[in-house]
Design a protein around this motif. Structure first.
Motif, short mmCIF file in Angstrom:
data_model
loop_
_atom_site.label_atom_id
_atom_site.label_comp_id
_atom_site.label_asym_id
_atom_site.label_seq_id
_atom_site.Cartn_x
_atom_site.Cartn_y
_atom_site.Cartn_z
N LYS A 135 18.51 -11.98 -5.67
CA LYS A 135 16.82 -11.89 -5.56
C LYS A 135 16.51 -10.78 -5.23
N THR A 136 15.81 -10.02 -6.00
CA THR A 136 15.26 -8.70 -5.78
C THR A 136 13.87 -9.04 -5.35
N LYS A 137 13.39 -8.01 -4.37
CA LYS A 137 12.00 -7.99 -4.06
C LYS A 137 11.02 -7.39 -5.14
N PRO A 138 9.92 -7.58 -5.51
CA PRO A 138 8.80 -6.71 -6.31
C PRO A 138 8.53 -5.48 -5.79
N ALA A 139 8.53 -4.40 -6.67
CA ALA A 139 8.10 -3.09 -6.13
C ALA A 139 6.95 -3.23 -5.45
N ALA A 140 6.62 -2.38 -4.28
CA ALA A 140 5.67 -2.25 -3.66
C ALA A 140 4.50 -1.22 -4.39
N LYS A 141 3.19 -1.98 -4.30
CA LYS A 141 2.40 -0.85 -5.08
C LYS A 141 1.17 -0.92 -4.40
N SER A 142 0.33 0.24 -4.83
CA SER A 142 -1.04 0.37 -3.94
C SER A 142 -2.03 0.78 -4.82
N MET A 143 -3.39 0.28 -4.91
CA MET A 143 -4.25 0.29 -5.78
C MET A 143 -5.28 1.49 -4.88
N THR A 219 -10.04 16.87 -3.89
CA THR A 219 -9.51 15.52 -4.25
C THR A 219 -9.70 14.62 -2.69
N ASP A 220 -10.21 13.48 -2.70
CA ASP A 220 -9.93 12.54 -1.58
C ASP A 220 -9.79 11.16 -2.18
N VAL A 221 -9.16 10.19 -1.26
CA VAL A 221 -8.79 9.29 -1.35
C VAL A 221 -9.85 8.47 -0.83
N GLN A 222 -10.76 7.72 -1.55
CA GLN A 222 -12.13 6.96 -1.30
C GLN A 222 -11.58 5.73 -0.67
N ALA A 223 -10.48 5.19 -1.28
CA ALA A 223 -10.22 3.43 -0.65
C ALA A 223 -8.65 3.51 -1.30
N MET A 224 -7.86 2.68 -0.55
CA MET A 224 -6.62 2.47 -0.86
C MET A 224 -6.30 0.93 -0.21
N MET A 225 -5.69 0.06 -1.32
CA MET A 225 -5.28 -1.11 -0.79
C MET A 225 -3.80 -1.53 -1.37
#
Length: 227
Positions: A135-143, A219-225
């Motif tokens: 059983k593999t874990k789902p890939a970690a993602k960021s919005m 460029t700037d990162v305004q938000a990340m989740m």
């Protein structure tokens, strides 16, 4: 079938499953589907119980002042959206419990212990161990919400966005965008994207966008989740 009561555990579980792999209820940008579902949900889902629904709710809340201008049919109810019966999430917890129950780790107290029984037990234990390891874990993602700032008010923002969206990477998906006024007639491009953390470096992506020197000042990162 569509969504049901969005304040019950069953309704929120369905929503959480639906937005697990989606940024929006329908399509690739915010719409009346998100508005109606957001309004039916009424309060933010608990992050500890419904993390994907919570992420979606907080994201759609940023568009609340624009709800009336979002595309779609405002006469439709939230029940017009969501999964069909065939798409309903499987109760994997119950399913795994049933699978685990099939593996008799200790056997019955009344079972006669002999050599063949011990071999069978060892074989089934090995199969159980391999199944768990497989059983593999789902890939970690960021919005991520990224601000792309032009040089001045004469910068062709349409061409700028075309350059940005032309960047293609495995593990990168571009989302909705909008122009945001920053003053003196200048507008910045604010664009959403989803990245697989192990495949896409956000720093390298920003450097690539900054390389469009005819259009981009910074460029700037305004938000990340994290998803």
């Amino acid at each position: 079938m569509g969504f049901t009561d969005m304040v019950s555990d069953a309704g929120l579980s369905m929503l959480d499953s639906w937005v697990k792999t989606r940024s929006y209820i329908a399509g690739y940008g915010p719409s009346q589907a998100d508005v109606k579902t957001f309004q039916a949900t009424k309060n933010p889902p608990k992050v500890e119980n419904y993390p994907h629904a919570y992420r979606w709710y907080k994201h759609i809340a940023t568009y609340e002042s624009e709800f009336s201008s979002l595309p779609g049919d405002p006469s439709k109810s939230h029940t017009a959206y969501g999964p069909e019966s065939s798409e309903l999430p499987i109760n994997t917890k119950a399913q795994n419990t049933e699978e685990d129950d099939d593996v008799d780790l200790f056997g019955s107290e009344d079972e006669e212990v002999d050599e063949e029984a011990e071999k069978e037990k060892a074989r089934r234990l090995e199969e159980y161990r391999k199944k768990k390891e497989g059983k593999t874990k789902p890939a970690a993602k960021s919005m991520v919400t990224l601000d792309v700032k032009p040089w001045d008010d004469e910068t062709d923002m349409k061409a700028l966005e075309q350059e940005v969206r032309a960047i293609e990477k495995d593990g990168l998906v571009w989302g909705a965008s909008k122009l945001v006024a920053v003053g003196f007639g200048i507008k910045k491009l604010q664009i959403n994207l989803v990245v697989e953390d192990e495949k896409v470096s956000l720093d390298e992506l920003q450097e690539e966008i900054d390389g469009f020197e005819d259009y981009v000042q910074s460029t700037d990162v305004q938000a990340m989740m994290k998803l």
